[in-house]
Write an enzyme that holds these catalytic residues in place. Structure first.
Site, PDB file in Angstrom:
ATOM      1  N   TYR A 159      59.471  99.489   6.389  1.00 21.96           N
ATOM      2  CA  TYR A 159      60.019 100.568   5.335  1.00 21.96           C
ATOM      3  C   TYR A 159      61.372 100.224   4.882  1.00 21.96           C
ATOM      4  CZ  TYR A 159      56.168 103.807   5.299  1.00 21.96           C
ATOM      5  OH  TYR A 159      54.990 104.676   5.100  1.00 21.96           O
ATOM      6  N   ARG A 214      60.656  97.372   2.636  1.00 18.93           N
ATOM      7  CA  ARG A 214      60.164  97.990   1.191  1.00 18.93           C
ATOM      8  C   ARG A 214      61.247  98.700   0.596  1.00 18.93           C
ATOM      9  NH1 ARG A 214      55.299 101.463   2.627  1.00 18.93           N
ATOM     10  NH2 ARG A 214      55.427 101.719   0.262  1.00 18.93           N
ATOM     11  N   HIS A 268      52.857 111.379  -2.672  1.00 18.77           N
ATOM     12  CA  HIS A 268      52.926 110.666  -1.393  1.00 18.77           C
ATOM     13  C   HIS A 268      54.507 110.533  -0.835  1.00 18.77           C
ATOM     14  CE1 HIS A 268      48.915 108.843  -1.702  1.00 18.77           C
ATOM     15  NE2 HIS A 268      48.806 109.956  -1.496  1.00 18.77           N
ATOM     16  N   CYS A 293      69.125 110.667  12.926  1.00 19.36           N
ATOM     17  CA  CYS A 293      69.573 111.733  12.234  1.00 19.36           C
ATOM     18  C   CYS A 293      71.129 112.125  12.991  1.00 19.36           C
ATOM     19  CB  CYS A 293      68.947 113.001  12.308  1.00 19.36           C
ATOM     20  SG  CYS A 293      69.326 114.364  11.737  1.00 19.36           S
TER      21      CYS A 293
HETATM   22  C1  BJW Z   1      47.146  96.304 -11.129  1.00 19.37           C
HETATM   23  C2  BJW Z   1      48.074  95.370 -11.234  1.00 19.37           C
HETATM   24  C3  BJW Z   1      48.952  95.415 -12.629  1.00 19.37           C
HETATM   25  C4  BJW Z   1      47.472  94.976  -9.336  1.00 19.37           C
HETATM   26  N1  BJW Z   1      48.730  96.603 -13.494  1.00 19.37           N
HETATM   27  N2  BJW Z   1      46.990  97.421 -12.229  1.00 19.37           N
HETATM   28  C5  BJW Z   1      38.037 112.319   1.755  1.00 19.37           C
HETATM   29  C6  BJW Z   1      38.767 113.464   1.019  1.00 19.37           C
HETATM   30  C7  BJW Z   1      40.226 113.669   1.588  1.00 19.37           C
HETATM   31  C8  BJW Z   1      40.775 112.975   2.609  1.00 19.37           C
HETATM   32  C9  BJW Z   1      39.953 111.782   2.992  1.00 19.37           C
HETATM   33  C10 BJW Z   1      38.740 111.738   2.661  1.00 19.37           C
HETATM   34  N3  BJW Z   1      38.347 110.382   3.353  1.00 19.37           N
HETATM   35  C11 BJW Z   1      39.187 109.954   3.944  1.00 19.37           C
HETATM   36  C12 BJW Z   1      40.383 110.702   3.835  1.00 19.37           C
HETATM   37  C13 BJW Z   1      41.751 110.733   4.649  1.00 19.37           C
HETATM   38  C14 BJW Z   1      42.722 109.688   4.120  1.00 19.37           C
HETATM   39  C15 BJW Z   1      41.767 108.823   3.251  1.00 19.37           C
HETATM   40  O1  BJW Z   1      41.965 108.935   1.814  1.00 19.37           O
HETATM   41  N4  BJW Z   1      41.598 107.677   3.727  1.00 19.37           N
HETATM   42  C16 BJW Z   1      40.856 106.657   3.003  1.00 19.37           C
HETATM   43  C17 BJW Z   1      41.474 105.213   3.000  1.00 19.37           C
HETATM   44  C18 BJW Z   1      39.375 106.689   3.450  1.00 19.37           C
HETATM   45  N5  BJW Z   1      43.647 110.671   3.247  1.00 19.37           N
HETATM   46  C19 BJW Z   1      44.597 111.006   3.798  1.00 19.37           C
HETATM   47  O2  BJW Z   1      44.556 110.980   5.168  1.00 19.37           O
HETATM   48  C20 BJW Z   1      45.589 111.855   3.004  1.00 19.37           C
HETATM   49  N6  BJW Z   1      45.965 113.174   3.609  1.00 19.37           N
HETATM   50  C21 BJW Z   1      44.593 114.070   3.673  1.00 19.37           C
HETATM   51  O3  BJW Z   1      43.766 113.856   3.271  1.00 19.37           O
HETATM   52  O4  BJW Z   1      45.075 115.344   4.288  1.00 19.37           O
HETATM   53  C22 BJW Z   1      44.286 116.454   4.758  1.00 19.37           C
HETATM   54  C23 BJW Z   1      45.059 117.159   5.564  1.00 19.37           C
HETATM   55  C24 BJW Z   1      44.909 118.535   5.380  1.00 19.37           C
HETATM   56  C25 BJW Z   1      45.455 119.733   6.229  1.00 19.37           C
HETATM   57  C26 BJW Z   1      46.319 118.926   7.315  1.00 19.37           C
HETATM   58  C27 BJW Z   1      46.199 117.673   7.810  1.00 19.37           C
HETATM   59  C28 BJW Z   1      45.419 116.754   6.854  1.00 19.37           C
HETATM   60  C29 BJW Z   1      46.844 111.234   2.683  1.00 19.37           C
HETATM   61  C30 BJW Z   1      46.983 109.978   2.305  1.00 19.37           C
HETATM   62  C31 BJW Z   1      48.238 109.541   2.435  1.00 19.37           C
HETATM   63  C32 BJW Z   1      48.359 107.712   1.938  1.00 19.37           C
HETATM   64  N7  BJW Z   1      49.655 107.097   2.191  1.00 19.37           N
HETATM   65  C33 BJW Z   1      49.864 106.005   1.749  1.00 19.37           C
HETATM   66  C34 BJW Z   1      51.457 105.523   2.076  1.00 19.37           C
HETATM   67  C35 BJW Z   1      52.382 106.300   1.446  1.00 19.37           C
HETATM   68  C36 BJW Z   1      53.595 105.994   1.961  1.00 19.37           C
HETATM   69  C37 BJW Z   1      54.087 104.667   1.812  1.00 19.37           C
HETATM   70  O5  BJW Z   1      54.128 104.213   0.583  1.00 19.37           O
HETATM   71  O6  BJW Z   1      54.285 103.947   2.526  1.00 19.37           O
HETATM   72  O7  BJW Z   1      49.895 106.049   0.328  1.00 19.37           O
HETATM   73  S1  BJW Z   1      48.623 104.634   1.879  1.00 19.37           S
HETATM   74  C38 BJW Z   1      48.542 103.869   0.613  1.00 19.37           C
HETATM   75  O8  BJW Z   1      47.337 104.049  -0.394  1.00 19.37           O
HETATM   76  C39 BJW Z   1      50.049 104.456  -0.231  1.00 19.37           C
HETATM   77  C40 BJW Z   1      49.323 104.601  -1.436  1.00 19.37           C
HETATM   78  O9  BJW Z   1      49.768 105.594  -2.163  1.00 19.37           O
HETATM   79  C41 BJW Z   1      47.862 104.597  -1.420  1.00 19.37           C
HETATM   80  C42 BJW Z   1      46.712 104.255  -2.553  1.00 19.37           C
HETATM   81  O10 BJW Z   1      46.972 102.814  -2.831  1.00 19.37           O
HETATM   82  P1  BJW Z   1      47.083 102.644  -4.148  1.00 19.37           P
HETATM   83  O11 BJW Z   1      48.072 103.110  -4.914  1.00 19.37           O
HETATM   84  O12 BJW Z   1      45.693 102.682  -4.929  1.00 19.37           O
HETATM   85  O13 BJW Z   1      47.185 100.909  -4.156  1.00 19.37           O
HETATM   86  P2  BJW Z   1      46.079  99.584  -3.932  1.00 19.37           P
HETATM   87  O14 BJW Z   1      46.922  98.756  -3.259  1.00 19.37           O
HETATM   88  O15 BJW Z   1      45.176 100.228  -2.819  1.00 19.37           O
HETATM   89  O16 BJW Z   1      45.443  99.240  -5.070  1.00 19.37           O
HETATM   90  C43 BJW Z   1      46.660  98.621  -6.250  1.00 19.37           C
HETATM   91  C44 BJW Z   1      45.443  98.480  -7.317  1.00 19.37           C
HETATM   92  O17 BJW Z   1      46.584  97.930  -8.455  1.00 19.37           O
HETATM   93  C45 BJW Z   1      44.465  97.512  -7.185  1.00 19.37           C
HETATM   94  O18 BJW Z   1      43.221  98.127  -7.925  1.00 19.37           O
HETATM   95  C46 BJW Z   1      44.615  96.484  -8.378  1.00 19.37           C
HETATM   96  O19 BJW Z   1      43.776  95.693  -8.837  1.00 19.37           O
HETATM   97  C47 BJW Z   1      45.604  96.902  -9.333  1.00 19.37           C
HETATM   98  N8  BJW Z   1      46.762  96.039  -9.811  1.00 19.37           N
HETATM   99  N9  BJW Z   1      48.468  94.660 -10.155  1.00 19.37           N
HETATM  100  C48 BJW Z   1      47.577  97.160 -13.083  1.00 19.37           C
HETATM  101  N10 BJW Z   1      49.959  94.693 -12.832  1.00 19.37           N
END
Ligand code: BJW
Length: 250
Positions: free
Chosen positions: A63, A66, A114, A143
């Site tokens: 972090y 980043r 997020h 803290c």
């Molecule tokens: C370009 C480009 C250019 C390149 N122009 N494009 C079904 C339903 C609900 C939940 C789940 C589910 N199945 C599984 C889950 C759980 C989980 C999940 O989704 N897992 C999957 C991996 C399967 N989800 C969670 O755990 C979430 N919480 C939750 O569901 O809570 C339920 C709950 C309820 C009550 C009590 C307890 C729990 C939380 C998810 C948190 C994600 N966190 C992160 C880190 C954030 C902090 C940090 O930054 O460090 O978020 S992980 C990471 O992935 C980050 C991102 O925001 C997120 C998404 O990634 P993103 O933005 O799509 O990036 P990339 O790298 O994947 O893609 C980049 C794209 O850009 C590519 O396609 C390129 O082609 C493109 N690109 N250059 C345009 N120039």
């Protein structure tokens, strides 16, 4: 471009959903794909409460690295173009990004699903203010109360902030047009938002150089980068809105 610009120019309400690819051209690495690894580790191994409990120093090193990148970054032409779309429509920007670049570009209604990487919070929730510099003086930072600080972001398995999720669902349900930029659409619940918009009959436009689970379902899937496509879109939308206004007042 013509059909996409017309859809935006005639929409009263728009959703813009962004992911890491949106900020790639500002020099902030994406999570998945080339450049998505940090010291051979996948984000899924680091962005979890378990990883933080096991090794807070390792997670904080990632972090801190980043935070430095974010502090040095600036919004690019694509961020500015999204802010320009607000002239003439009710636009909500829902971002999975934690870098604050949409606000810095001038977008007014920004929902951070997020969290924000430049904020930290006390793991003991003591309520002390967060005055952590972008480059923390000690790793892991503590803290004033002595407990560990953690980045104020949402990790896997953690719930999203309730108010942010509520506002995102409202915007997805109300949108006549949805622009989905730079997300791999594999992380939920963010990836459910464009589905809601589609089900409600919105025109959905994807901007991503690679294909994603949305590509075959979107009304239009544009294989370009954010920085190349969005400025042209904003210009075409503005030209149409001006033309419409002139016809109304003629
Ligand atoms: C370009 C480009 C250019 C390149 N122009 N494009 C079904 C339903 C609900 C939940 C789940 C589910 N199945 C599984 C889950 C759980 C989980 C999940 O989704 N897992 C999957 C991996 C399967 N989800 C969670 O755990 C979430 N919480 C939750 O569901 O809570 C339920 C709950 C309820 C009550 C009590 C307890 C729990 C939380 C998810 C948190 C994600 N966190 C992160 C880190 C954030 C902090 C940090 O930054 O460090 O978020 S992980 C990471 O992935 C980050 C991102 O925001 C997120 C998404 O990634 P993103 O933005 O799509 O990036 P990339 O790298 O994947 O893609 C980049 C794209 O850009 C590519 O396609 C390129 O082609 C493109 N690109 N250059 C345009 N120039």
């Amino acid at each position: 471009m013509t059909g996409i610009a017309e859809a935006f120019a005639s929409a009263r309400s728009a959703l813009v959903l962004t992911g890491a690819g949106m900020s790639a051209e500002s020099g902030i690495p994406t999570f998945r794909g080339p450049g998505g690894l940090w010291r051979d580790r996948r984000p899924e191994e680091l962005a979890t409460p378990e990883a933080f409990r096991r090794d807070p120093a390792l997670v904080w090193e990632w972090y801190a690295w980043r935070r430095r990148r974010v502090a040095e970054a600036a919004p690019h032409a694509g961020h500015l173009a999204i802010a320009r779309l607000e002239a003439g429509a009710d636009v909500t920007v829902v971002t999975q990004n934690v870098d604050g670049l949409h606000r810095r570009a001038g977008s007014r209604r920004v929902v951070e699903l997020h969290g924000n990487i430049l904020r930290a919070r006390c793991t003991a929730a003591c309520g002390a203010p967060d005055d952590l510099p972008a480059d923390p003086p000690e790793i892991p930072p503590r803290c004033a109360c002595g407990a560990l600080l953690r980045p104020d972001v949402v990790w896997f398995g953690e719930p999203l902030p309730e108010d942010a999720m509520g506002e995102a669902l409202r915007a997805a349900g109300a949108a006549q047009v949805a622009l989905v930029v730079g997300t791999s659409s594999v992380v939920y619940p963010a990836a459910a938002l464009w589905r809601i918009a589609l089900e409600r009959g919105a025109t959905v436009v994807e901007v991503n150089p690679e294909s994603t689970p949305l590509s075959d379902l979107a009304t239009w899937s544009v294989r370009e980068t954010a920085g190349s496509f969005l400025p042209r879109l904003a210009e075409a939308v503005a030209a149409r809105r001006t033309g419409d206004e002139e016809r109304r007042t003629a």
